[in-house]
Design an enzyme around this catalytic site. Structure first.
Site, PDB file in Angstrom:
ATOM      1  CB  CYS A  33      -0.908  -0.051   1.232  1.00 22.17           C
ATOM      2  SG  CYS A  33      -1.794   1.475   1.579  1.00 22.17           S
ATOM      3  CB  CYS A  36       0.185   1.926   4.024  1.00 21.66           C
ATOM      4  SG  CYS A  36      -1.517   1.389   3.829  1.00 21.66           S
TER       5      CYS A  36
END
Length: 108
Positions: A33, A36
């Site tokens: 991600c 993230c």
């Protein structure tokens, strides 16, 4: 992961998050991600800034999918703010550090 950032998983989540006497910020994330990874330095910085006042850590949703499912995490990054074992607030996506600080300050 920073020196002050905890790693939460199936074996320690209940003790370190739900039963914590301090407020806890949990960052739900995954290796793949991008947003993230962009949030990681902010989380690590907050963990150091709030050391002793709040617990800040991460749950890798690929390693501990049951925790994510239990809290209805559908997109990451998702930040859950716990106090007294209950989710008080939730933020989704890349959010500014100031917004996270404001919520943490209100919980400590």
């Amino acid at each position: 992961m920073g020196d002050f950032t905890k790693e939460f998983n199936d074996s320690n989540f209940d003790n370190q998050v739900v039963k914590s006497s301090q407020p806890v910020l949990v960052d739900f994330w995954a290796e793949w991600c991008g947003p993230c990874k962009q949030l990681t330095p902010t989380i690590d910085s907050l963990a150091e800034d709030f050391n002793g006042r709040a617990i800040i850590g991460k749950v890798n949703v690929d390693v501990s999918p049951e925790i994510a499912a239990n809290y209805g995490i559908r997109s990451i990054p998702s930040l859950l703010f716990f106090k007294d074992g209950k989710v008080e607030r939730q933020l989704v996506g890349g959010v500014p550090k100031e917004e996270i600080v404001e919520i943490l300050d209100s919980l400590v």
